[in-house]
Scaffold this active site. Structure first.
Site, PDB file in Angstrom:
ATOM      1  N   GLY A  68     -74.775  36.955  37.332  1.00 46.15           N
ATOM      2  CA  GLY A  68     -76.235  36.980  37.298  1.00 46.15           C
ATOM      3  C   GLY A  68     -76.748  38.356  36.976  1.00 46.15           C
ATOM      4  O   GLY A  68     -76.568  38.842  35.878  1.00 46.15           O
ATOM      5  N   LYS A  69     -77.422  38.987  37.926  1.00 46.26           N
ATOM      6  CA  LYS A  69     -78.014  40.316  37.764  1.00 46.26           C
ATOM      7  C   LYS A  69     -79.048  40.316  36.639  1.00 46.26           C
ATOM      8  O   LYS A  69     -79.058  41.188  35.785  1.00 46.26           O
ATOM      9  CB  LYS A  69     -76.945  41.383  37.526  1.00 46.26           C
ATOM     10  CG  LYS A  69     -75.961  41.524  38.656  1.00 46.26           C
ATOM     11  CD  LYS A  69     -74.958  42.625  38.382  1.00 46.26           C
ATOM     12  CE  LYS A  69     -73.991  42.150  37.325  1.00 46.26           C
ATOM     13  NZ  LYS A  69     -72.900  43.045  37.068  1.00 46.26           N
ATOM     14  N   HIS A  70     -79.919  39.300  36.631  1.00 45.55           N
ATOM     15  CA  HIS A  70     -80.969  39.214  35.628  1.00 45.55           C
ATOM     16  C   HIS A  70     -82.052  38.238  36.081  1.00 45.55           C
ATOM     17  O   HIS A  70     -81.906  37.562  37.094  1.00 45.55           O
ATOM     18  CB  HIS A  70     -80.396  38.781  34.267  1.00 45.55           C
ATOM     19  CG  HIS A  70     -79.809  37.398  34.258  1.00 45.55           C
ATOM     20  ND1 HIS A  70     -78.474  37.168  34.510  1.00 45.55           N
ATOM     21  CD2 HIS A  70     -80.369  36.188  34.059  1.00 45.55           C
ATOM     22  CE1 HIS A  70     -78.239  35.871  34.432  1.00 45.55           C
ATOM     23  NE2 HIS A  70     -79.378  35.246  34.169  1.00 45.55           N
ATOM     24  N   ALA A  71     -83.122  38.202  35.312  1.00 47.40           N
ATOM     25  CA  ALA A  71     -84.205  37.236  35.489  1.00 47.40           C
ATOM     26  C   ALA A  71     -84.506  36.648  34.118  1.00 47.40           C
ATOM     27  O   ALA A  71     -84.019  37.146  33.096  1.00 47.40           O
ATOM     28  CB  ALA A  71     -85.440  37.908  36.074  1.00 47.40           C
TER      29      ALA A  71
END
Length: 146
Positions: free
Chosen positions: A61-64
């Site tokens: 992940g580590k995102h939007a």
């Protein structure tokens, strides 16, 4: 961690819980059903899954996303899902195969602490588009506060 049977309370914005029907057929297994625009709040355009998370130090992940909505499930094993709406943060322990978390647009999310044999399933509202991703946390904060 102790297994919890009640649904967690969500404190962050732009997310929700999706509990799929779960049919236990004794020795013939458990059937969970996800239907787009029924118990999944959008038409499903993309399905992906993540397996072989053999390194406990792995972080995904580590995102939007700017416009994409997704629902994430843990089909086997467990992991920690971190959610951040730009004002509040929350961690959820994911382990129930029929309980997913709706990740709406503008929600930073990270997955970590994967157990051996963990398998994640994600149902997405649209096709892959790199321009929809916000991968820098400071840019994310500026975007959600704009």
């Amino acid at each position: 961690m102790n297994q919890v049977t009640e649904l967690p309370e969500l404190r962050v914005r732009r997310c929700g819980l999706i509990e799929l029907p779960r049919i236990v057929d004794q020795r013939d297994g458990v059937l969970c059903i996800a239907e787009g625009a029924r118990n999944i709040p959008f038409e499903i355009r993309r399905v992906y899954y993540i397996t072989h998370l053999e390194n406990a130090e792995s972080v995904r992940g580590k995102h939007a996303h700017r416009t994409l909505s997704q629902v994430i499930f843990c089909l086997s094993g467990s992991f920690v899902l971190e959610l951040d709406d730009g004002e509040q943060r929350q961690e959820l322990w994911m382990w129930r195969e029929n309980l997913g978390v709706l990740l709406g647009p503008g929600l930073w999310h990270t997955m970590r602490d994967f157990s051996n044999g963990c398998t994640l399933l994600v149902l997405a509202s649209d096709y892959y588009d790199e321009a929809d991703y916000i991968r820098d946390y400071d840019q994310f904060l500026a975007w959600v506060k704009a």
